[in-house]
Design an enzyme around this catalytic site. Structure first.
Site, mmCIF file in Angstrom:
data_model
loop_
_atom_site.group_PDB
_atom_site.id
_atom_site.type_symbol
_atom_site.label_atom_id
_atom_site.label_comp_id
_atom_site.label_asym_id
_atom_site.label_seq_id
_atom_site.Cartn_x
_atom_site.Cartn_y
_atom_site.Cartn_z
ATOM 1 N N GLY A 46 0.832 -1.188 0.000
ATOM 2 C CA GLY A 46 0.000 0.000 0.000
ATOM 3 C C GLY A 46 0.868 1.239 0.000
ATOM 4 N N GLN A 51 3.289 9.788 1.583
ATOM 5 C CA GLN A 51 4.543 9.055 1.425
ATOM 6 C C GLN A 51 5.295 9.447 0.164
ATOM 7 O OE1 GLN A 51 2.660 5.013 2.296
ATOM 8 N NE2 GLN A 51 4.734 4.788 3.072
ATOM 9 N N CYS A 97 6.841 -0.584 6.780
ATOM 10 C CA CYS A 97 6.382 0.602 6.057
ATOM 11 C C CYS A 97 7.496 1.072 5.127
ATOM 12 C CB CYS A 97 6.035 1.697 7.060
ATOM 13 S SG CYS A 97 5.556 3.252 6.297
ATOM 14 N N LEU A 98 7.141 1.422 3.901
ATOM 15 C CA LEU A 98 8.143 1.872 2.939
ATOM 16 C C LEU A 98 8.819 3.162 3.399
ATOM 17 C CD1 LEU A 98 6.190 1.185 -0.388
ATOM 18 C CD2 LEU A 98 8.055 -0.172 0.584
ATOM 19 N N HIS A 139 -3.386 1.003 8.061
ATOM 20 C CA HIS A 139 -2.038 1.582 7.997
ATOM 21 C C HIS A 139 -2.014 2.811 7.077
ATOM 22 C CE1 HIS A 139 2.520 0.941 7.766
ATOM 23 N NE2 HIS A 139 2.289 1.800 6.785
ATOM 24 N N GLU A 140 -2.640 2.695 5.901
ATOM 25 C CA GLU A 140 -2.615 3.797 4.928
ATOM 26 C C GLU A 140 -3.481 4.971 5.396
ATOM 27 O OE1 GLU A 140 -0.272 3.528 3.000
ATOM 28 O OE2 GLU A 140 -0.030 1.358 3.106
ATOM 29 N N HIS A 143 -1.614 6.982 7.788
ATOM 30 C CA HIS A 143 -0.678 7.884 7.107
ATOM 31 C C HIS A 143 -1.369 9.200 6.764
ATOM 32 C CE1 HIS A 143 3.148 5.966 6.398
ATOM 33 N NE2 HIS A 143 2.613 4.883 5.865
#
Ligand SMILES: [Zn+2]
Length: 174
Positions: A46, A51, A97-98, A139-140, A143
């Site tokens: 995702g 991000q 997480c990226l 999670h997204e 963000h």
């Protein structure tokens, strides 16, 4: 399609609240497509707009199955997502997480969530997700509210990561 640069912790944009998207246009469409492309390139499950440095309420997630030939075409894109219902039952599982390189930690999340928002055609959508996808959605959406999964873990663990990360970032300066 372009591969966008993924912003990494501790960049300030990751702490910002993303703003609702008023109208869909070609710029948003391009952003969403580039985000999908970037997510598969990373690879990740995702990606939220902050991000890639854009504070707009938009995230993409991988919902492809093994035999999907064009994964990018099947990615889900949700504009102005909002969790309207979630299970009381929770699941604790390791997550990464990226934007938080070289780290993963257990996070407790609702087992399923119901999310409303808009698709890229501007239509209202409602998606109920469970399993891994429920975790990705939470999670997204975190963000987009300026929250990282680091904010959900124990203080000691978080401090350890921040220390390690600072040390690494300082080592790049020499
Ligand atoms: Zn993330």
């Amino acid at each position: 399609m372009s591969i966008l640069e993924i912003v990494e912790f501790p960049a300030n944009v990751l702490k910002e609240d993303a703003k609702p998207i008023e109208g869909l246009n070609s710029e948003i469409e391009k952003l969403a497509r580039d985000m999908v492309h970037t997510m598969y390139h990373a690879p990740g499950s995702g990606l939220a707009a902050n991000q890639v440095g854009v504070t707009k309420q938009l995230f993409v997630a991988d919902i492809s199955s093994e035999d999907d030939e064009d994964k990018e075409a099947s990615a889900i894109i949700i504009v102005n997502p909002k969790i309207v219902e979630m299970s009381e039952e929770t699941i604790t599982m390791a997550e990464g997480c990226l934007s938080v390189p070289d780290f993963s930690a257990d996070v407790e999340r609702a087992a399923w969530v119901k999310v409303i928002g808009k698709n890229m055609a501007g239509e209202d959508i409602e998606v109920t997700a469970d399993g891994w996808l429920a975790r990705v959605f939470q999670h997204e959406i975190d963000h987009l509210n300026g929250t990282l999964y680091l904010d959900h873990i124990g203080r000691m663990k978080r401090q350890r990561y921040i220390k390690k990360r600072k040390k690494y970032l300082n080592s790049l300066k020499d």
